[in-house]
Design an enzyme around this catalytic site. Structure first.
Site, PDB file in Angstrom:
ATOM      1  CB  CYS A   1      -7.810  34.677  18.612  1.00  0.00           C
ATOM      2  SG  CYS A   1      -7.468  33.008  17.544  1.00  0.00           S
TER       3      CYS A   1
ATOM      4  CG  HIS B   1     -10.587  34.878  14.356  1.00  0.00           C
ATOM      5  ND1 HIS B   1      -9.597  35.289  15.076  1.00  0.00           N
ATOM      6  CD2 HIS B   1     -11.496  35.771  14.425  1.00  0.00           C
ATOM      7  CE1 HIS B   1      -9.792  36.674  15.621  1.00  0.00           C
ATOM      8  NE2 HIS B   1     -11.156  36.832  15.312  1.00  0.00           N
TER       9      HIS B   1
ATOM     10  CG  ASP C   1     -13.031  39.567  16.045  1.00  0.00           C
ATOM     11  OD1 ASP C   1     -11.796  39.438  16.685  1.00  0.00           O
ATOM     12  OD2 ASP C   1     -13.332  39.243  14.730  1.00  0.00           O
TER      13      ASP C   1
END
Length: 224
Positions: A26, A82, A100
């Site tokens: 990520c 994250h 996201d």
């Protein structure tokens, strides 16, 4: 990033499929997302309206909802960390936006929707999952200084935990090859007591930005 077992209106012409995305990487996905938002004109050309947000805690256990990697109906998953991008919107009625790539919510999502549906601050969590902290880094600083050689995605004998991206690892402008661990080193003691002027000023100058709690998130972006 990796997962653990857990018991328990877009304003852009860009579609999620147009962005570079490698599952479980990520931080790199957000690095290239910021670049694309700048290049496409969706964000300021220098990324001045973009902020990279690392979500984690001391135990590296953060539950988030509406995540594509989840196999549950509510999309909840337990990440060790994250990374997302928040775009600050100025003036008018335009909400701040969350980008996201791992979320099943609208892409991008208004910040208040993302907080209520993905972070769910009012949800009664087990004590070990309660603390979720947010390291906010100004995108122009992040794009210059971030580096990762992906060492965190190898097991003890050097095998990949998840297949890495095909492109070369990201190297910082100063030649640094790995500093992801610095961004992920988040402790309760790092959390600022309030999101005042000094804090919002620091986010523009500090390499590692500032750390706040979920209760400060909306207020922080309203004060920038």
């Amino acid at each position: 990033m990796t997962t653990q077992n857990l018991e328990l209106s877009s304003s852009s012409n860009l579609d999620v499929s147009q962005f570079q995305h490698t599952p479980y990487y990520c931080e790199e996905n957000v690095f290239f997302l910021c670049k694309k938002l700048c290049e496409s004109g969706t964000a300021d050309a220098k990324g001045s309206d973009l902020f990279v947000v690392f979500i984690s805690n001391e135990k590296k256990q953060i539950p988030l909802w509406h995540q594509k990697a989840s196999n549950r109906a509510d999309g909840v998953i337990l990440w060790d960390y994250h990374v997302i991008c928040i775009q600050k919107k100025n003036g008018g009625d335009s909400p701040h936006l969350v980008w996201d790539l791992d979320s099943s919510l609208p892409f991008p999502s208004p910040l208040d929707l993302y907080i209520s549906e993905t972070i769910r601050p009012s949800f009664q969590l087990f004590s070990e999952y309660q603390s979720r902290f947010f390291r906010i880094v100004h995108a122009p600083v992040f794009l210059q200084t971030f580096a990762s050689d992906r060492r965190h995605m190898k097991d003890s004998v050097g095998n990949w935990i998840a297949e890495p991206p095909a492109y070369d690892p990201i190297v910082a402008e100063d030649g640094m090859v790995h500093n992801l661990n610095e961004y992920l080193d988040i402790h309760a003691s790092d959390v600022a007591e309030n999101a005042g002027v000094d804090l919002t000023s620091a986010v523009f100058s500090e390499k590692l930005g500032v750390v706040i709690s979920h209760s400060q998130l909306e207020g922080f972006f309203s004060q920038i």
